[in-house]
Motif scaffolding. Structure first.
Motif, short mmCIF file in Angstrom:
data_model
loop_
_atom_site.label_atom_id
_atom_site.label_comp_id
_atom_site.label_asym_id
_atom_site.label_seq_id
_atom_site.Cartn_x
_atom_site.Cartn_y
_atom_site.Cartn_z
N VAL A 141 0.82 -1.12 -0.01
CA VAL A 141 -0.01 -0.09 0.06
C VAL A 141 0.94 1.17 -0.03
CG1 VAL A 141 -1.87 1.21 0.97
CG2 VAL A 141 -1.61 -1.23 1.29
N VAL A 142 0.47 2.09 -0.88
CA VAL A 142 1.11 3.40 -0.84
C VAL A 142 0.36 4.79 -0.62
CG1 VAL A 142 1.15 3.93 -3.17
CG2 VAL A 142 2.88 4.96 -2.19
N THR A 143 0.67 5.64 0.28
CA THR A 143 -0.25 6.56 0.44
C THR A 143 0.41 8.04 0.28
OG1 THR A 143 0.89 6.97 2.75
CG2 THR A 143 -0.96 5.26 2.39
N PRO A 144 0.44 8.45 -1.10
CA PRO A 144 1.02 9.76 -1.53
C PRO A 144 -0.15 10.77 -1.31
CG PRO A 144 0.30 8.43 -3.41
CD PRO A 144 0.10 7.58 -2.27
N ASN A 145 0.22 11.83 -1.08
CA ASN A 145 -0.25 13.13 -1.16
C ASN A 145 -0.37 13.55 -2.49
OD1 ASN A 145 1.99 14.61 -1.56
ND2 ASN A 145 2.03 15.32 0.62
N VAL A 146 -1.09 14.75 -2.72
CA VAL A 146 -1.16 15.33 -4.00
C VAL A 146 0.14 15.46 -4.77
CG1 VAL A 146 -1.87 17.35 -5.61
CG2 VAL A 146 -3.52 16.39 -3.53
N PHE A 147 1.11 16.17 -4.10
CA PHE A 147 2.44 16.52 -5.01
C PHE A 147 3.17 15.19 -5.00
CE2 PHE A 147 7.13 16.47 -3.92
CZ PHE A 147 7.47 17.25 -4.64
N GLU A 148 3.05 14.18 -3.96
CA GLU A 148 3.66 12.76 -4.44
C GLU A 148 2.96 12.10 -5.41
OE1 GLU A 148 4.88 12.94 0.21
OE2 GLU A 148 3.08 12.05 -0.33
N SER A 149 1.76 12.04 -5.21
CA SER A 149 0.93 11.43 -6.47
C SER A 149 1.32 11.98 -7.95
CB SER A 149 -0.53 11.88 -6.10
OG SER A 149 -0.99 10.97 -5.02
N GLN A 150 1.59 13.31 -7.73
CA GLN A 150 1.88 13.92 -9.46
C GLN A 150 3.30 13.27 -9.71
OE1 GLN A 150 1.21 17.89 -9.65
NE2 GLN A 150 2.81 18.16 -11.20
#
Length: 267
Positions: A141-150
């Motif tokens: 499982v990975v839990t990125p925020n918006v910046f990390e998702s981008q």
């Protein structure tokens, strides 16, 4: 005698108590999980310089020793879930990837902290690339925020929930489950997170509690998710619990002399 669920965490120390392993262990305790941990780095904010980051990596040999002690403490069958937080340098990532790969994890939650404000841009990029290459493939499982998702998805921008869902699907080509967190970064009245399980998207939405970021929210979500997985819950159920806990913690945020408020896990 007691035999609570056990979870392992490798993360940085943040002395104000608002992020890092301090948040992880508080969240584990709040959810009835016994926390075992290793320090990857120390972040000491500078109160005399605008609370800027002062970043200090832990020596890789010492990280390896912490893994050795922590993982020898409990039988393998009792500690199958782990969380990876901030690592900070390619050398740290190298040793953590090596030590994590020495055993099989049923659940490995990655909170992909891709940048530390105390690092030079070149060093930050090297760290980001190493994380994507060596740690991301190990995660369940990975839990990125918006910046990390981008960054992880390679998308040029994420401006809507639909964009966030597309990013989650792209990241999901490498990881079984992706919890992409919109928080207060996306427009609208709700804080929306999306879960991609390899087949479908599930949205988790609650009304925003203000429009400002609250320190420790991302750490809390990932730690709560880890704790619930350690207790045997499925990912979707674990996300529900994590979302509820962090929302309550933001509602009852802790204020201090810092320029940011922090999540109260005990709320």
């Amino acid at each position: 005698m007691s035999n609570p669920p056990i979870a392992f965490v490798i993360a940085g120390s943040e002395a104000t108590g608002g992020a890092g392993i301090q948040v992880d262990l508080k969240t584990f305790q709040q959810l009835g999980v016994y926390g075992v941990g290793a320090l990857s780095c120390i972040v000491a904010f500078d109160p005399n310089n605008g609370w800027g980051h002062r970043f200090h990596p832990v020596d890789p040999e010492l990280i390896a020793e912490q893994f050795e002690a922590a993982l020898a403490t409990h039988p393998v069958e009792n500690m199958k879930t782990a969380k990876v937080g901030m690592l900070g340098t390619p050398a740290t990532i190298e040793i953590v990837a090596e030590k994590l790969a020495e055993r099989s994890w049923e659940n490995l939650v990655l909170d992909p902290v891709l940048i530390c404000k105390g690092q030079e841009p070149g060093a930050a990029l090297d760290t980001d690339n190493a994380l994507k290459e060596k740690i991301l493939p190990l995660a369940t499982v990975v839990t990125p925020n918006v910046f990390e998702s981008q960054s992880l998805s390679g998308m040029e921008h994420i401006e809507t929930v639909e964009d966030l869902e597309e990013a989650a699907k792209r990241i999901g080509e490498k990881v079984p489950y992706v919890l992409a967190k919109g928080g207060v970064e996306l427009p609208g009245e709700d804080a929306v997170d999306v879960l991609w399980d390899g087949h479908e998207i599930t949205r988790f939405a609650v009304p925003k509690v203000g429009e400002q970021r609250v320190s420790g929210a991302g750490c809390t979500v990932a730690a709560a998710l880890t704790a619930e997985l350690a207790k045997g819950n499925d990912v979707a159920t674990a996300v529900h619990v994590a979302k509820d806990l962090v929302t309550r913690g933001i509602e009852h945020r802790v204020t201090a002399n810092t320029p940011f408020d922090t999540v109260w896990q005990g709320a």
